[in-house]
Design an enzyme around this catalytic site. Structure first.
Site, mmCIF file in Angstrom:
data_model
loop_
_atom_site.group_PDB
_atom_site.id
_atom_site.type_symbol
_atom_site.label_atom_id
_atom_site.label_comp_id
_atom_site.label_asym_id
_atom_site.label_seq_id
_atom_site.Cartn_x
_atom_site.Cartn_y
_atom_site.Cartn_z
ATOM 1 N N ASP A 53 -54.721 0.472 -14.530
ATOM 2 C CA ASP A 53 -55.395 1.649 -13.982
ATOM 3 C C ASP A 53 -55.368 2.757 -15.028
ATOM 4 O O ASP A 53 -54.414 2.855 -15.811
ATOM 5 C CB ASP A 53 -54.701 2.135 -12.705
ATOM 6 C CG ASP A 53 -54.908 1.188 -11.533
ATOM 7 O OD1 ASP A 53 -55.901 0.449 -11.542
ATOM 8 O OD2 ASP A 53 -54.059 1.193 -10.614
ATOM 9 N N ASP B 122 -61.780 -0.813 -8.887
ATOM 10 C CA ASP B 122 -61.531 -0.105 -7.631
ATOM 11 C C ASP B 122 -62.761 0.702 -7.218
ATOM 12 O O ASP B 122 -63.121 0.750 -6.036
ATOM 13 C CB ASP B 122 -60.329 0.832 -7.775
ATOM 14 C CG ASP B 122 -59.044 0.096 -8.085
ATOM 15 O OD1 ASP B 122 -58.942 -1.093 -7.721
ATOM 16 O OD2 ASP B 122 -58.145 0.700 -8.705
#
Length: 210
Positions: free
Chosen positions: A169, A183
């Protein structure tokens, strides 16, 4: 000649029959060649529409997946182990993190569960594609598929391995969880599916009313 005079009495039935109408118990005539050709043409056009929508799904999924993989490769090479990069002051940063949970850092310690969920989502999307005739649904499912494959790739290939790899991330808005492009694709696909459902549009292109 009057209408009554035009009635015909069949040899096997005393029921009067109007001229031009089939006799009682007559077998319907088979479909003509032109009717069969028209039916085959309709089926061929429907199959072509479905193939086109599946191509849209695959194209969107491939694009989302490629963006996610390339962005993560760049993050690991250029950002991991370094100070965050400020994009809009403290409102948006690029900060490389490894996430063992689900999207937006939720569910830490349940990596294997989310891996199984991602596989299940992929299987469901593949099954839905068999009756896919809606372009908006193709885009939505493509976003879901690309995002699911993106994060699943991390689960399989990144440490510690064994379908428990940590997802990369790096998008870090202020006062919000850190996430990645996979995401984002999953979220956009989910929102689009909700909107299509509210409008009554099904994957096969038909509309339903509650």
């Amino acid at each position: 000649m009057t209408e009554a005079e035009r009635t015909i009495i069949t040899p096997d039935d005393d029921t009067p029959q109007r001229a031009g109408e089939p006799a009682t118990g007559a077998v319907p005539a088979p479909a003509t060649g032109s009717d069969a050709d028209a039916d085959a043409q309709v089926r061929a056009q429907a199959a072509l529409r479905r193939r086109r929508r599946v191509l849209v799904l695959v194209g969107v999924a491939a694009f989302a997946y490629l963006l996610d993989v390339l962005s993560k490769l760049w993050v690991v090479h250029s950002l991991e182990g370094r100070a965050p990069v400020h994009i809009f002051g403290h409102y948006l940063e690029l900060d490389a993190l490894r996430n063992a949970g689900a999207a937006f850092g939720m569910g830490q310690g349940m990596t294997i569960v989310f891996t199984a969920i991602a596989v299940g989502v992929i299987v469901v999307i593949v099954r839905l594609s068999r009756r896919l005739y809606s372009t908006p649904w193709a885009i939505a499912l493509g976003l879901l598929l690309g995002g699911a494959f993106g994060n699943l790739t991390d689960r399989v290939l990144r440490s510690p391995g064994g379908f428990q790899g940590r997802v990369v991330d790096f998008i870090a808005p202020a006062h919000f969880a850190v996430f990645n492009l996979a995401d984002s694709a999953i979220t956009c696909g989910g929102v689009l599916i909700v909107l299509l459902s509210f409008r009554g549009i099904d994957p096969d292109g038909t509309r339903h009313r509650d």
